[in-house]
Design an enzyme around this catalytic site. Structure first.
Site, mmCIF file in Angstrom:
data_model
loop_
_atom_site.group_PDB
_atom_site.id
_atom_site.type_symbol
_atom_site.label_atom_id
_atom_site.label_comp_id
_atom_site.label_asym_id
_atom_site.label_seq_id
_atom_site.Cartn_x
_atom_site.Cartn_y
_atom_site.Cartn_z
ATOM 1 N N LYS A 189 -5.513 15.074 -7.219
ATOM 2 C CA LYS A 189 -4.680 15.845 -6.281
ATOM 3 C C LYS A 189 -3.913 14.838 -5.427
ATOM 4 O O LYS A 189 -4.436 14.294 -4.459
ATOM 5 C CB LYS A 189 -5.580 16.727 -5.408
ATOM 6 N N GLU A 265 -12.729 6.210 1.288
ATOM 7 C CA GLU A 265 -12.085 5.018 1.869
ATOM 8 C C GLU A 265 -11.155 5.548 2.951
ATOM 9 O O GLU A 265 -10.162 6.204 2.656
ATOM 10 C CB GLU A 265 -11.343 4.253 0.786
ATOM 11 N N CYS A 299 -4.124 0.803 5.455
ATOM 12 C CA CYS A 299 -5.389 1.019 6.148
ATOM 13 C C CYS A 299 -6.103 -0.291 6.451
ATOM 14 O O CYS A 299 -6.899 -0.362 7.373
ATOM 15 C CB CYS A 299 -6.286 1.953 5.352
ATOM 16 N N GLU A 398 -5.634 4.612 14.820
ATOM 17 C CA GLU A 398 -4.874 3.973 13.751
ATOM 18 C C GLU A 398 -3.397 4.338 13.936
ATOM 19 O O GLU A 398 -3.057 5.517 14.046
ATOM 20 C CB GLU A 398 -5.402 4.491 12.411
HETATM 21 P P1 ADP Z 1 -2.388 12.271 6.401
HETATM 22 O O1 ADP Z 1 -2.930 13.062 7.549
HETATM 23 O O2 ADP Z 1 -1.929 10.947 6.791
HETATM 24 O O3 ADP Z 1 -1.397 13.006 5.534
HETATM 25 P P2 ADP Z 1 -4.770 12.896 4.959
HETATM 26 O O4 ADP Z 1 -5.981 12.064 5.000
HETATM 27 O O5 ADP Z 1 -4.814 14.205 5.661
HETATM 28 O O6 ADP Z 1 -3.601 11.969 5.461
HETATM 29 O O7 ADP Z 1 -4.321 13.184 3.463
HETATM 30 C C1 ADP Z 1 -4.784 12.507 2.345
HETATM 31 C C2 ADP Z 1 -4.981 13.479 1.216
HETATM 32 O O8 ADP Z 1 -5.956 14.448 1.603
HETATM 33 C C3 ADP Z 1 -3.755 14.279 0.798
HETATM 34 O O9 ADP Z 1 -3.742 14.356 -0.622
HETATM 35 C C4 ADP Z 1 -3.994 15.632 1.410
HETATM 36 O O10 ADP Z 1 -3.374 16.674 0.701
HETATM 37 C C5 ADP Z 1 -5.492 15.756 1.284
HETATM 38 N N1 ADP Z 1 -6.137 16.700 2.214
HETATM 39 C C6 ADP Z 1 -5.738 17.060 3.453
HETATM 40 N N2 ADP Z 1 -6.618 17.903 4.024
HETATM 41 C C7 ADP Z 1 -7.620 18.095 3.127
HETATM 42 C C8 ADP Z 1 -8.853 18.829 3.124
HETATM 43 N N3 ADP Z 1 -9.241 19.551 4.162
HETATM 44 N N4 ADP Z 1 -9.642 18.745 2.036
HETATM 45 C C9 ADP Z 1 -9.288 17.983 0.980
HETATM 46 N N5 ADP Z 1 -8.155 17.265 0.916
HETATM 47 C C10 ADP Z 1 -7.314 17.321 1.970
#
Ligand code: ADP
Length: 498
Positions: A189, A265, A299, A398
């Site tokens: 995903k 990570e 990161c 961050e």
């Molecule tokens: P940012 O906030 O910088 O976009 P995230 O850590 O939220 O970074 O996003 C990293 C990945 O996690 C993306 O692929 C996003 O779609 C996914 N993501 C966001 N929220 C969730 C969730 N609750 N469960 C699983 N995956 C998620």
């Protein structure tokens, strides 16, 4: 750093996702826009997959794991991943243009995001082929007499891989290829801002390799719920994730009811301790460059510089000079080393944190805003904040922007205490004229990895993982491969052959 001869220009990736061997659009036909951060223009569309699409992908991965020979046929997996390596090589320039289009990564520094991950596919194919999946541990005493024990390393099962937008192609590869080589099936995903680095990977797998239907799936979506559905699905055995600590916590909680194996990570707020005997003209220009090359969207970036009070102004001057001369601009123009932030929202977040630092007493040495000559595109000036309070928000959160915070310290013990004053523990750096002294400091830093005098800890053959709230488990190295395997111990009569 490489200079790359490439056809330049925005390039849209494949709109389709890959589910059960079929490249497809979501059934409603819904799409979402992909914005090129250097021009703020719409570069194209991606299909907006749903929770239902994710359910179909997980079902396909489950079936492929349970009902095909993928998990048991090491030779075939090696064949498929060797094919994948060759296919990615053929598609390299297309992948590079898509990466620059989605992320705004400068072409000049794109090698680590394109060439390196493609090489890693070959590394994992060969590593997995030569790995010892059956290890005899000899004869052990038990209450019922001696027993021979062997460890059989077996794939975990269905792996859900959730990736972020900062280094999307690299992380799509890093999270999925060792999993596949170890015999798992995978649902990837990708992040909302970078769907094409995932969909193109899916297209290449479908069109140019023998990887069977269901073994590798890519579900593209603009909704966080789709990632959430993957991380909660009882048919998924393991989640591998790179992203923010907040999302990592949500993933860990979602996997708890089915006790999913989870490799995380997460965020970092790494410190660079510059000792008083360091060669400032060697370590500080490099520190400033590292803060800017990915627009700070890394990161592992050591974004907190700790300078000895005795040489504080000298250090600030070197950092300032480097940041003010840094080549910021159009990512398609060779020579530029810092492009835009990935989105308007991200730039606002960066500018907001810089403002919060100034409000809490930090001194703005250079930068702090939008470059005057780059009004279009989400560019941020390389920014240096001095006199930063280690407890302030800008020293704790961050930033993910081209920003260095600088804090003075008096003794080595103070420096270690400031470095460790964070919820994170991803990486760190020490600079010193005396490597033994630097090493002693490195061992006191509560962090997963440390670089000494610019010699990077990061690479495919060495384990990489965060401590504290920066993560669980390892990528890379033998440890990183074993994450995708279960160690099954089988006891047997001691008369069995070793
Ligand atoms: P940012 O906030 O910088 O976009 P995230 O850590 O939220 O970074 O996003 C990293 C990945 O996690 C993306 O692929 C996003 O779609 C996914 N993501 C966001 N929220 C969730 C969730 N609750 N469960 C699983 N995956 C998620």
């Amino acid at each position: 750093m490489t200079t790359v001869e490439t056809e330049s220009g925005v390039l849209a990736g494949d709109e389709r996702m890959l589910i059960d061997g079929e490249l497809q659009l979501t059934s409603s036909g819904a799409t979402f826009e992909v914005i090129h951060p250097a021009s703020e223009e719409v570069a194209g569309q991606a299909t907006d997959g749903t929770v239902d699409d994710m359910g179909r992908a997980v079902a396909a991965a489950r079936r492929a794991f349970d009902e095909t020979d993928w998990s048991r046929d090491l030779e075939f997996r090696h064949h498929c991943l060797t094919q994948l390596h060759e296919a990615l090589e053929r598609n390299k320039e297309r992948l590079r243009r898509i990466l620059i289009t989605e992320v705004g990564c400068p072409v000049t520094v794109s090698g680590s995001q394109i060439e390196s991950p493609i090489e890693e596919v070959k590394h994992w194919a060969d590593h997995g082929k030569n790995f010892e999946y059956l290890v005899d541990t000899g004869v052990h005493p038990t209450q019922l007499g001696p027993a021979r024990r062997k460890i059989h390393y077996e794939p975990v099962g269905v792996v859900g891989a959730i990736t972020p937008w900062n280094v999307p192609f690299y992380l799509n590869i890093a999270e999925t290829v060792p999993a596949l080589m170890a015999g798992n099936t995978v649902v990837l995903k990708p992040a909302q801002l970078t769907p094409w680095s995932g969909s193109e990977y899916g297209r290449i797998v479908a069109e140019e390799t023998d990887i069977p239907a269901g073994v590798f799936n890519v579900v593209v979506s603009n909704a966080n719920e789709v990632g959430a559905a993957l991380s909660a699905d009882p048919r998924v055995d393991m989640i591998t994730f790179t992203g923010s600590t907040a999302t990592g916590r949500a993933i860990l909680a979602a996997g708890a009811p089915t006790v999913k194996k989870t490799l995380l990570e997460l965020g970092g707020k790494s410190a660079h301790i510059v000792l008083d005997d360091a060669d400032f003209n060697a370590c500080l220009p490099l520190a400033a460059m590292m803060a800017c090359v990915m627009s700070g969207q890394s990161c592992i970036l050591p974004s907190r510089i700790l300078l000895p009070r005795s040489r504080y102004e000298e250090g600030l001057e070197i950092l300032k000079t480097m940041m003010e001369g840094f080549p910021v601009g159009d990512p398609w123009t060779p020579g530029n080393m810092q492009g835009p932030q990935i989105s308007k929202t991200q730039r606002q977040k960066v500018l907001g944190l810089i403002r919060s630092g100034i409000d809490s007493g930090a001194r703005l040495v250079t930068g702090g805003g939008v470059p005057e000559n780059l009004p279009v595109g989400y560019y941020t000036q390389p920014t240096l904040l001095a006199d930063v309070d280690p407890d302030s928000q800008v020293a704790q959160d961050e930033i993910f922007g081209p920003v260095l915070t600088v804090t003075p310290y008096d003794t080595d013990d103070d420096a270690v205490a400031i470095a460790n004053n964070t919820i994170y523990g991803l990486s760190g750096e020490v600079s010193s004229g005396d490597v033994d002294r630097a090493f002693a400091i490195a061992t006191r830093m509560r962090t997963g990895n440390v670089t000494i005098n610019g010699k990077s800890h990061f690479g495919i053959t060495s384990p990489f993982g965060g401590t504290k709230q920066s993560g669980l488990g390892y990528r890379n190295g033998e440890e990183g491969y074993k994450e995708y395997l279960e160690a099954k111990t089988i006891g047997m009569p001691d008369t069995a052959a070793p």
